[in-house]
Write a protein that holds these residues in place. Structure first.
Motif, short mmCIF file in Angstrom:
data_model
loop_
_atom_site.label_atom_id
_atom_site.label_comp_id
_atom_site.label_asym_id
_atom_site.label_seq_id
_atom_site.Cartn_x
_atom_site.Cartn_y
_atom_site.Cartn_z
N ARG A 1 26.35 45.97 -22.99
CA ARG A 1 27.63 46.57 -22.62
C ARG A 1 27.84 47.92 -23.30
N PRO A 2 26.85 48.81 -23.30
CA PRO A 2 27.03 50.08 -24.01
C PRO A 2 28.21 50.88 -23.44
N GLY A 3 29.11 51.26 -24.32
CA GLY A 3 30.23 52.09 -23.91
C GLY A 3 31.33 51.38 -23.16
N VAL A 4 31.19 50.09 -22.93
CA VAL A 4 32.18 49.37 -22.12
C VAL A 4 33.40 49.05 -22.98
N VAL A 5 34.54 49.64 -22.63
CA VAL A 5 35.77 49.37 -23.38
C VAL A 5 36.73 48.48 -22.58
N PHE B 1 34.29 54.43 -19.51
CA PHE B 1 33.24 54.11 -20.47
C PHE B 1 33.24 55.17 -21.57
N ALA B 2 32.95 54.73 -22.80
CA ALA B 2 32.88 55.65 -23.94
C ALA B 2 31.46 56.17 -24.10
N LYS B 3 31.33 57.47 -24.31
CA LYS B 3 30.01 58.07 -24.49
C LYS B 3 29.69 58.32 -25.96
N THR B 4 30.70 58.25 -26.83
CA THR B 4 30.50 58.48 -28.25
C THR B 4 31.19 57.38 -29.05
N GLU B 5 30.82 57.28 -30.33
CA GLU B 5 31.46 56.30 -31.20
C GLU B 5 32.94 56.61 -31.37
N VAL B 6 33.27 57.89 -31.51
CA VAL B 6 34.66 58.30 -31.66
C VAL B 6 35.47 57.85 -30.46
#
Length: 313
Positions: free
Chosen positions: A138-142, A155-160
């Motif tokens: 689930r990379p980047g799945v919020v 979807f998030a592309k960075t940790e921030v």
């Protein structure tokens, strides 16, 4: 040699004080991991579950809002996301966030039974790098929308971006509005459905409105009434699995086309008549408000037109 799939879970406000093992079991089940609470307890004891950044935990630990837990889910083979060349309607894309307008029938991320052919596979194929914090599957799945629900998903592309967006979801400040066609002429023009949702005790593959569930709140406005159906706009305050579908089924107005919570005879549509139409959030780095709106998909619009004309009753 056995490897592990790493996933990270964030504690929401409504989960405060719950036991770690109970909370984590429910979240893993929501992610299509067939797991029991006793197995999760063994994982905790063996160190596969850790709190970020504090470290080791106990199964009985009470959880608090804002805490994050990393889980190393044992797997027989390393998991790799395979790029799939699937057409995607990308409506927003910058350094931090990507938002797509998902068609009905497409799964958001890989999981049990569908390792390929998902939105994540398609994003990887387009060379889009996502945050690893959601886990390998689930990379980047919020947040997610169901396979047979259409509309906007981010979807998030960075940790921030991942931390900022999940915090907004936890604090219920993300604006998520849906359009739905439900069975029956609703008597109230607007209202709020405040019913806890949890696993159906009779069928663990389904959710249900149950006193033992977690608080779930859906606000609604009836836009139009037909002979035997209603067109409704819904706004999510919380984001439980299948929330809108379960809530409207519980009040006697299941979604048209819903094969799980709906009626056997319904409108001719592939999947439930539910569309994630509006998405609003504060940008993780610029702090500016982002508000996106998706047009009604053709299949739902055709149903509405036919209902208006009386072709469908």
């Amino acid at each position: 040699m056995r490897s592990a799939v790493r996933a990270v879970y964030l504690v929401g406000l409504e989960d405060s004080g719950e036991r770690l093992d109970k909370w984590l079991t429910e979240h893993l089940q929501d992610d299509d991991v067939d797991i029991s609470r006793s197995v999760v307890q063994k994982w905790v004891k063996s160190g596969l579950v850790t709190r970020i950044p504090a470290g080791n935990v106990k199964a009985s630990d009470p959880i608090e809002p804002g805490q994050q837990y990393a889980v190393e889910v044992p797997a027989d083979d390393p998991f790799t996301i395979v790029p799939d060349d699937i057409p995607l309607d990308i409506v927003y894309d910058d350094h931090d966030v990507v938002v797509i307008d998902k068609p009905r029938g497409l799964v958001v991320h890989p999981g049990a039974g569908h390792p390929r052919g998902t939105v994540i596979n398609a994003l990887v194929a387009k060379g889009i790098t996502l945050s690893s914090l959601g886990g390998e599957m689930r990379p980047g799945v919020v947040h997610r929308i169901d396979k047979d629900t259409s509309g906007l998903v981010m979807f998030a592309k960075t940790e921030v971006a991942y931390y900022a967006l999940t915090e907004q979801l936890r604090d219920h400040t993300v604006d998520r509005q849906y359009l739905a066609i439900v069975h029956g002429r609703m008597t109230h023009q607007s209202g709020t459905i405040d019913m806890p949702i949890g696993r159906d005790p009779q069928d663990r593959q389904k959710m249900a409105a149950t006193d033992n569930g977690k608080r779930a709140v859906t606000h609604f406005q009836v836009l139009e009434k037909f002979e035997r159906y209603s067109l409704v706009e819904c706004r999510l305050e919380t984001g439980r699995t299948h929330q809108i579908r379960v809530h409207f089924a519980a009040i006697g107005h299941p979604l048209a086309g819903d094969q799980v919570y709906g009626r056997r005879h319904s409108l001719p549509i592939e999947g439930q008549a539910l569309h994630a139409q509006t998405l609003g959030f504060v940008h993780p780095t610029t702090r500016e408000e982002v508000r996106l709106k998706s047009p009604v998909p053709e299949d739902m619009q055709q149903l509405v037109d036919k209902l208006r004309s009386g072709v469908l009753c």
